[in-house]
Design a protein around this motif. Structure first.
Motif, short mmCIF file in Angstrom:
data_model
loop_
_atom_site.label_atom_id
_atom_site.label_comp_id
_atom_site.label_asym_id
_atom_site.label_seq_id
_atom_site.Cartn_x
_atom_site.Cartn_y
_atom_site.Cartn_z
N VAL A 1 -1.53 -12.04 -6.29
CA VAL A 1 -2.81 -10.96 -5.75
C VAL A 1 -3.08 -11.88 -4.18
O VAL A 1 -3.08 -10.65 -3.11
N SER A 2 -3.09 -12.90 -4.35
CA SER A 2 -3.37 -13.56 -2.40
C SER A 2 -2.70 -13.36 -2.06
O SER A 2 -2.91 -13.15 -0.57
N ALA A 3 -1.69 -13.48 -2.14
CA ALA A 3 -0.86 -13.27 -0.66
C ALA A 3 -0.48 -11.66 -0.28
O ALA A 3 -0.38 -11.31 1.29
N ASN A 4 -0.58 -10.59 -1.63
CA ASN A 4 -0.66 -9.76 -1.26
C ASN A 4 -2.00 -8.77 -0.15
O ASN A 4 -1.66 -8.15 0.00
N VAL A 5 -2.29 -8.86 -0.88
CA VAL A 5 -4.35 -9.19 -0.11
C VAL A 5 -4.42 -9.58 1.12
O VAL A 5 -4.85 -8.98 2.38
N PHE A 6 -4.07 -10.62 1.75
CA PHE A 6 -4.96 -11.39 2.54
C PHE A 6 -3.58 -11.39 3.43
O PHE A 6 -4.02 -11.55 4.76
N LEU A 7 -2.46 -11.34 3.55
CA LEU A 7 -1.41 -10.86 4.66
C LEU A 7 -1.13 -9.65 4.40
O LEU A 7 0.01 -8.89 4.01
#
Length: 304
Positions: A234-240
């Motif tokens: 989720v973090s990779a999809n949100v912050f990148l």
């Protein structure tokens, strides 16, 4: 039945477990956008590298209190605490989803609270394996989404690395994680996923007490084994943000993290099938981090 066919049959529950992890990750990715819109972040500053330390500290305190409650026979406290956590997490999930419908805040609150209360009551009254798994999917995806939007990539990688080390120590060295799992099994709460080996299996009727050499009728996977690697997805999809998204839904680093999770799970499965308890997070967290790195390299994107 040939040995090859028997081997395939034995692995079916584990394949189903892999499917559960994928479903948790997909639902968490869907929940991320409405949760961001509703500002459901657990931490004010997602880039703060002290956040994972706080997270670990809370886990250690909570685990310590659970072990004390188990030793003193105060299981009702554990049950009440976890049921309240389950109800609140489901409330956030349904509130985020219903926010997409254009309902007023008052109506959204009322419906979300009612659905969360009904499902929690169902869980308390009828904790069969399919009820446990369904609610586990909801709270697993919800918790993953909340922490995934609350921690940027570097804090998540720190968190997953520390948790992998902690899980290995807790399972192989101190063994208190095994004691904790055995202590809460009888409470039949959605802190794990249950995959029966046959459709006649009943989680409610399972005594969990097996003689030496006697096989269990189901496989069990801790809810955290699905939640923790999903946080990085989720973090990779949100912050990148400035990264190409496949179908407008998921970017390549996040997809790589998903694939890495499954690769780590396969490695874990091979060892679990030998009949010994294994720490899941070293395999799953290691897999998701390596998968994320591979996705970054393939996509030619920044690491964070």
């Amino acid at each position: 039945m040939s040995s090859e066919k028997k081997s395939i049959e034995e692995y079916k529950p584990m394949l189903a477990m892999a499917g559960i992890i994928i479903i948790v990750q997909l639902i968490a990715l869907l929940l991320a956008a409405p949760m961001v819109a509703e500002d459901m972040r657990a931490f004010e500053n997602p880039d703060d590298t002290s956040n994972p330390i706080i997270y670990i500290f809370v886990i250690l305190i909570f685990t310590f209190l659970l072990l004390i409650a188990i030793k003193r026979g105060m299981q009702w406290i554990i049950q009440l605490t976890i049921l309240l956590a389950v109800a609140s997490t489901m409330y956030y999930v349904f509130f985020a989803l219903l926010s997409l419908t254009g309902l007023s805040a008052l109506a959204n609150n009322a419906i979300s609270m009612a659905v969360a209360a009904i499902l929690t009551l169902l869980l308390y009254k009828f904790p069969e394996w399919y009820v446990i798994n369904t609610i586990g999917l909801i709270i697993g995806a919800g918790a993953s989404a909340i922490f995934g939007i609350s921690l940027s990539i570097i804090p998540v990688v720190i968190l997953l690395s520390l948790l992998a080390i902690y899980d290995a120590i807790a399972v192989y060295k101190t063994k208190h994680m095994i004691d904790l799992a055995e202590g809460v099994m009888d409470l039949r709460l959605p802190i794990l996923f249950v995959m029966p080996k046959h459709m006649k299996y009943s989680f409610i009727e399972d005594s969990f007490k097996k003689n030496e050499g006697e096989e269990r009728e189901a496989f069990f996977m801790g809810l955290g084994d699905a939640i923790m690697p999903t946080i990085l997805v989720v973090s990779a999809n949100v912050f990148l943000t400035d990264v190409y998204r496949i179908g407008g839904f998921i970017n390549i680093p996040a997809l790589g993290a998903m694939i890495g999770t499954i690769v780590g799970f396969i490695a874990l499965t091979v060892l679990v099938m030998r009949g010994k308890p294994q720490a899941g997070l070293p395999f799953l967290n290691g897999g998701v981090i390596l998968g994320y790195i591979a996705g970054v390299l393939i996509g030619g994107t920044p690491f964070y």
